[in-house]
Scaffold this motif. Structure first.
Motif, short mmCIF file in Angstrom:
data_model
loop_
_atom_site.label_atom_id
_atom_site.label_comp_id
_atom_site.label_asym_id
_atom_site.label_seq_id
_atom_site.Cartn_x
_atom_site.Cartn_y
_atom_site.Cartn_z
N THR A 34 42.83 14.54 3.82
CA THR A 34 44.00 15.41 3.71
C THR A 34 45.02 14.88 2.72
OG1 THR A 34 45.05 14.34 5.60
CG2 THR A 34 43.74 16.31 6.06
N GLU A 35 44.93 13.60 2.39
CA GLU A 35 45.81 13.01 1.39
C GLU A 35 44.98 12.04 0.58
OE1 GLU A 35 49.43 11.29 2.91
OE2 GLU A 35 49.45 12.71 4.57
N LEU A 36 45.26 11.97 -0.73
CA LEU A 36 44.58 11.03 -1.60
C LEU A 36 45.46 10.81 -2.82
CD1 LEU A 36 41.85 9.54 -1.61
CD2 LEU A 36 40.95 11.36 -3.03
N ASP A 37 45.92 9.61 -3.02
CA ASP A 37 46.85 9.30 -4.10
C ASP A 37 46.08 8.90 -5.35
OD1 ASP A 37 48.87 8.58 -5.78
OD2 ASP A 37 49.72 7.05 -4.47
N ASP A 38 45.72 9.88 -6.18
CA ASP A 38 44.94 9.58 -7.38
C ASP A 38 45.79 9.04 -8.53
OD1 ASP A 38 46.20 11.95 -8.03
OD2 ASP A 38 44.36 13.04 -8.49
N THR A 39 47.11 8.91 -8.31
CA THR A 39 47.97 8.32 -9.36
C THR A 39 47.85 6.80 -9.38
OG1 THR A 39 49.91 8.12 -7.92
CG2 THR A 39 49.63 10.21 -9.11
N ILE A 40 47.17 6.22 -8.40
CA ILE A 40 47.08 4.76 -8.32
C ILE A 40 45.88 4.19 -9.07
CG2 ILE A 40 48.29 4.68 -6.12
CD1 ILE A 40 45.53 4.26 -4.79
N ILE A 41 45.01 5.03 -9.59
CA ILE A 41 43.81 4.54 -10.27
C ILE A 41 44.22 3.59 -11.40
CG2 ILE A 41 41.84 5.19 -11.72
CD1 ILE A 41 41.51 7.65 -9.99
N GLY A 42 43.61 2.40 -11.37
CA GLY A 42 43.86 1.40 -12.41
C GLY A 42 45.10 0.55 -12.21
N LYS A 43 45.86 0.79 -11.14
CA LYS A 43 47.07 0.00 -10.87
C LYS A 43 46.77 -1.04 -9.80
CE LYS A 43 50.14 3.86 -11.88
NZ LYS A 43 51.12 4.80 -11.31
N TRP A 44 47.29 -2.26 -9.97
CA TRP A 44 47.13 -3.30 -8.96
C TRP A 44 47.98 -2.95 -7.75
CZ3 TRP A 44 43.23 -6.47 -8.98
CH2 TRP A 44 42.62 -6.79 -10.18
N LEU A 45 47.36 -2.97 -6.57
CA LEU A 45 48.02 -2.58 -5.33
C LEU A 45 48.09 -3.75 -4.36
CD1 LEU A 45 46.00 0.70 -4.76
CD2 LEU A 45 48.23 0.48 -5.86
N ASP A 46 49.19 -3.84 -3.64
CA ASP A 46 49.32 -4.85 -2.60
C ASP A 46 48.54 -4.42 -1.36
OD1 ASP A 46 51.02 -6.52 -4.07
OD2 ASP A 46 52.78 -5.33 -3.50
N VAL A 47 48.23 -5.39 -0.52
CA VAL A 47 47.62 -5.11 0.77
C VAL A 47 48.52 -4.13 1.53
CG1 VAL A 47 46.99 -6.15 2.98
CG2 VAL A 47 46.45 -7.33 0.85
N ASN A 48 47.93 -3.21 2.26
CA ASN A 48 48.61 -2.20 3.08
C ASN A 48 49.24 -1.07 2.27
OD1 ASN A 48 47.96 -3.34 5.58
ND2 ASN A 48 49.64 -4.79 5.40
N THR A 49 48.91 -0.94 0.99
CA THR A 49 49.37 0.21 0.22
C THR A 49 48.59 1.45 0.66
OG1 THR A 49 49.88 -1.17 -1.70
CG2 THR A 49 49.59 1.20 -2.10
N PRO A 50 49.27 2.51 1.07
CA PRO A 50 48.55 3.74 1.46
C PRO A 50 47.77 4.32 0.27
CG PRO A 50 50.83 3.82 2.19
CD PRO A 50 50.72 2.64 1.26
N ILE A 51 46.52 4.68 0.54
CA ILE A 51 45.66 5.27 -0.49
C ILE A 51 45.33 6.71 -0.15
CG2 ILE A 51 43.37 5.13 -1.57
CD1 ILE A 51 43.58 2.08 -1.21
N GLY A 52 45.09 6.97 1.12
CA GLY A 52 44.74 8.32 1.54
C GLY A 52 44.67 8.41 3.04
N VAL A 53 44.37 9.62 3.53
CA VAL A 53 44.27 9.87 4.96
C VAL A 53 43.00 10.66 5.24
CG1 VAL A 53 45.29 11.06 6.94
CG2 VAL A 53 46.75 9.82 5.34
N VAL A 54 42.25 10.20 6.22
CA VAL A 54 41.13 10.98 6.77
C VAL A 54 41.61 11.51 8.10
CG1 VAL A 54 38.79 10.91 7.66
CG2 VAL A 54 39.36 9.59 5.64
N ASP A 55 41.73 12.83 8.21
CA ASP A 55 42.19 13.45 9.45
C ASP A 55 40.98 13.76 10.31
OD1 ASP A 55 43.32 14.85 11.51
OD2 ASP A 55 44.37 16.28 10.23
N ASP A 56 40.84 13.01 11.40
CA ASP A 56 39.70 13.21 12.29
C ASP A 56 40.05 14.09 13.49
OD1 ASP A 56 41.30 11.50 13.70
OD2 ASP A 56 39.83 9.89 13.85
N GLY A 57 41.26 14.66 13.46
CA GLY A 57 41.66 15.55 14.55
C GLY A 57 42.35 14.85 15.70
N ASP A 58 42.33 13.52 15.72
CA ASP A 58 43.03 12.78 16.76
C ASP A 58 44.53 12.81 16.50
OD1 ASP A 58 40.60 12.16 17.89
OD2 ASP A 58 40.53 10.12 17.09
N GLU A 59 45.32 12.61 17.55
CA GLU A 59 46.77 12.65 17.40
C GLU A 59 47.30 11.51 16.55
OE1 GLU A 59 49.23 13.42 20.74
OE2 GLU A 59 47.75 14.73 21.66
N LEU A 60 46.63 10.36 16.54
CA LEU A 60 47.08 9.22 15.74
C LEU A 60 46.62 9.44 14.30
CD1 LEU A 60 48.34 6.41 15.48
CD2 LEU A 60 46.13 5.45 16.09
#
Length: 98
Positions: free
Chosen positions: A60-86
């Motif tokens: 449901t979310e995917l940050d394609d602006t980050i391609i090729g950029k160095w990212l720190d640990v815990n940087t959000p990349i995307g979301v897989v919505d499995d239907g659970d509340e969390l």
């Protein structure tokens, strides 16, 4: 290590697609400190890795602006919505890739 960085080099899925566990979702390069120095082929070796989802659901979310950029640990990349509340719960497995 918590200071290790990585950069996404290629997404293999798109927003709106459905993934199953063990689907490969992107390729990334890891910073040299990902591997203990004694096990590296060179001091600045950066491994490429494939990243698999361990969740099933719709991307449901995917940050394609980050391609090729160095990212720190815990940087959000995307979301897989499995239907659970969390929401935002997306776990990965990584394997070296040549």
């Amino acid at each position: 290590p918590s200071h290790t960085q990585a950069k996404v080099t290629k997404f293999l899925v798109k927003k709106g697609e459905t993934v199953e566990p063990y689907d490969t979702v992107f390729v990334m390069d890891c910073s040299a400190d990902f591997i203990t120095e004694g096990f590296r082929e060179s001091r600045d070796q950066q491994l490429s890795m494939i990243i698999e989802s361990q969740e099933e659901g719709e991307i449901t979310e995917l940050d394609d602006t980050i391609i090729g950029k160095w990212l720190d640990v815990n940087t959000p990349i995307g979301v897989v919505d499995d239907g659970d509340e969390l929401d935002g719960d997306w776990t990965w497995q990584a394997y070296t890739h040549n």
